[in-house]
Design an enzyme around this catalytic site. Structure first.
Site, mmCIF file in Angstrom:
data_model
loop_
_atom_site.group_PDB
_atom_site.id
_atom_site.type_symbol
_atom_site.label_atom_id
_atom_site.label_comp_id
_atom_site.label_asym_id
_atom_site.label_seq_id
_atom_site.Cartn_x
_atom_site.Cartn_y
_atom_site.Cartn_z
ATOM 1 N N LYS A 50 -10.539 -46.282 0.658
ATOM 2 C CA LYS A 50 -10.132 -46.856 -0.623
ATOM 3 C C LYS A 50 -9.716 -48.320 -0.423
ATOM 4 O O LYS A 50 -10.571 -49.174 -0.230
ATOM 5 C CB LYS A 50 -9.045 -45.992 -1.266
ATOM 6 C CG LYS A 50 -9.635 -44.657 -1.757
ATOM 7 C CD LYS A 50 -8.673 -43.784 -2.525
ATOM 8 C CE LYS A 50 -9.406 -42.616 -3.155
ATOM 9 N NZ LYS A 50 -9.034 -41.310 -2.626
ATOM 10 N N HIS A 103 -3.967 -43.374 -2.378
ATOM 11 C CA HIS A 103 -3.986 -44.404 -3.429
ATOM 12 C C HIS A 103 -2.816 -45.378 -3.291
ATOM 13 O O HIS A 103 -2.335 -45.900 -4.302
ATOM 14 C CB HIS A 103 -3.961 -43.758 -4.816
ATOM 15 C CG HIS A 103 -5.279 -43.165 -5.227
ATOM 16 N ND1 HIS A 103 -6.334 -43.925 -5.679
ATOM 17 C CD2 HIS A 103 -5.706 -41.881 -5.235
ATOM 18 C CE1 HIS A 103 -7.353 -43.133 -5.969
ATOM 19 N NE2 HIS A 103 -7.002 -41.888 -5.708
ATOM 20 N N SER A 115 -3.869 -39.501 -9.017
ATOM 21 C CA SER A 115 -4.936 -40.437 -9.366
ATOM 22 C C SER A 115 -5.307 -40.447 -10.843
ATOM 23 O O SER A 115 -5.911 -41.403 -11.307
ATOM 24 C CB SER A 115 -6.168 -40.153 -8.515
ATOM 25 O OG SER A 115 -6.684 -38.890 -8.846
HETATM 26 C C1 LIG Z 1 -9.579 -40.024 -2.166
HETATM 27 C C2 LIG Z 1 -8.541 -39.086 -1.734
HETATM 28 C C3 LIG Z 1 -8.715 -38.275 -0.605
HETATM 29 C C4 LIG Z 1 -10.017 -38.210 0.141
HETATM 30 O O1 LIG Z 1 -10.255 -39.347 0.889
HETATM 31 P P1 LIG Z 1 -11.604 -39.468 1.743
HETATM 32 O O2 LIG Z 1 -11.256 -40.323 2.894
HETATM 33 O O3 LIG Z 1 -12.610 -40.080 0.824
HETATM 34 O O4 LIG Z 1 -12.005 -38.091 2.142
HETATM 35 C C5 LIG Z 1 -7.648 -37.482 -0.207
HETATM 36 N N1 LIG Z 1 -6.488 -37.463 -0.881
HETATM 37 C C6 LIG Z 1 -6.296 -38.221 -1.982
HETATM 38 C C7 LIG Z 1 -4.981 -38.171 -2.689
HETATM 39 C C8 LIG Z 1 -7.316 -39.039 -2.461
HETATM 40 O O5 LIG Z 1 -7.135 -39.767 -3.550
#
Ligand SMILES: *Cc1c(COP(=O)(O)O)cnc(C)c1O
Length: 399
Positions: free
Chosen positions: A244, A215, A187
């Site tokens: 997301k 992502h 990210s």
């Molecule tokens: C955002 C993210 C998570 C966490 O996701 P949530 O559903 O908000 O707990 C896990 N792994 C990665 C790679 C992320 O970017």
């Protein structure tokens, strides 16, 4: 009430030291729905360039309508974990939709992807037979999940380094079960895991591959199936988030072979001992998967926006990391500059965040922009003008 004394003194010191180091995280307060245009406390309207709202589905009328319908039918909560009396017909339906979309046998929902990653390792790999081979820059939730496998052999390979991965795969040959774990997209840089090489390497050394595609699910690859599609390969296990691109509410899942999902339902602790995704989100998600299965319109628009914005920033002379992902890091190198740059952009009506040590390496401070299908061309143009103005102010762009 014994709070005070040594603990309180330590806390005060610790909080001060975070502030003194310039690492304190303040939260800006938003008073509108999430979207390309948002309103922040004080009434200022700004363009949002830092949400994970990749497909612009946070406030989509069709999804919202489905959510309201469900709310009226099932209300808002189940007061139970799944295996006691917390499973609705719609939970099963969503799990099927996810599996179909990703081409997997089955899927299991969690309250968050953090929980999915927290619960996906321990049932299989907390034993002396196992080796877990993990990228050095993997997400915090993967790191925590792996921490729960004390008995396994843990091997960390240098980020994206295929030679080191092969080294670690060789070191894992004394174990019976081997798994390679990677973020699909990292990210901070928006760089994509090299699954084209990881998958055949893992196969050669008898390891399964697990990808956290938080992502990527919904938009990366020609039809939005994520980093495996982008790389033209298949992986064994995918974890991802509903928080997301896929509507942005909350929830996560693991998708994979039947036996893996079956054992997770029996043994995965965040699934067994915690409530699941609430009904109004579950049906919104069913609608999201129907939508992105029927058309690639949104991910296509996002791709167009991403290309246009990358080129726009490069044309005005900013240092942009190469890539194709809607995460676009604009390199400023110095932490204080990144902070001031972001704050000046907010005055121009552009909401972005500066990232600096320890979130990224020292001397690698940046502003990270994230594009959305909700952005229109005029939003992008306005942001590019603002970046140029502030870039000249700080001599990052020569005038
Ligand atoms: C955002 C993210 C998570 C966490 O996701 P949530 O559903 O908000 O707990 C896990 N792994 C990665 C790679 C992320 O970017």
């Amino acid at each position: 009430m014994a709070f005070g004394g040594a603990l309180k003194e330590w806390l005060i010191e610790e909080l001060h030291s975070i502030k003194d180091a310039g690492l304190w995280k303040d939260e800006r307060i938003i008073i509108s729905p999430q979207g390309a245009e948002i309103e922040i406390e004080g009434g200022k309207k700004v363009l949002n360039f830092c949400a994970n709202n990749y497909l612009g589905l946070c406030n989509n009328p069709r999804i919202k309508e489905a959510s309201i319908r469900t709310f009226n039918k099932y209300s808002y909560g189940m007061s139970s974990v799944r295996f006691i009396c917390g499973t609705l017909d719609i939970h099963k339906k969503l799990e099927r939709k996810i599996s179909e979309f990703l081409g997997m046998d089955d899927s299991i929902l969690y309250a968050a992807c953090f929980d999915a990653n927290g619960g996906v390792f321990e049932p299989f790999f907390n034993n002396e037979n196992s080796a877990i081979i993990t990228d050095a820059l993997n997400h915090a939730s993967i790191i925590d999940g792996i921490r729960l496998t004390r008995k396994a052999k843990r091997l960390i390979f240098n980020h994206g380094d295929m030679t080191d991965l092969e080294e670690k795969l060789k070191e894992a040959q004394d174990k019976k079960f081997r798994v390679v774990v990677t973020d699909g997209v990292f990210s901070m840089d928006g760089d994509i895991a090299n699954l084209k090489e990881i998958v055949p390497l893992a196969e050669k050394y008898g390891a399964i591959v697990m990808v956290d595609d938080a992502h990527a699910t919904g938009f990366l690859g020609k039809t939005g199936r994520g980093t495996p599609e982008y790389n033209g390969v298949k992986v064994d296990i995918i974890t991802s988030t509903l928080g997301k691109a896929l509507g942005g509410a909350s929830g996560g899942f693991v998708s994979g072979p039947q036996e893996i999902i079956d054992l997770l339902r029996q043994r995965s602790r965040p699934y067994l001992f915690s409530n699941t995704v609430p009904p109004q989100i579950v049906v919104a998600e069913i609608e999201v998967f129907d939508l992105i299965s029927s058309t690639t319109e949104l991910r296509d628009k996002l791709e167009w926006n991403t290309n246009y914005f990358r080129k726009g920033l490069q044309n005005i002379g900013l240092s942009v990391k190469d890539g194709v992902h809607p995460i676009i890091p604009i390199m400023l190198y110095e932490g204080k500059l990144a902070q001031k740059f972001a704050s000046d952009l907010l005055d121009e009506g552009i909401y972005v965040i500066g990232f600096y040590y320890p979130v990224v390496a020292k001397g690698q401070a940046r502003i990270r922009v994230q594009l959305s299908a909700a952005h229109e061309k005029e939003h992008l143009d306005k942001a590019i003008v603002a970046f140029e103005k502030i870039g000249k102010k700080y001599n990052v762009i020569k005038s």
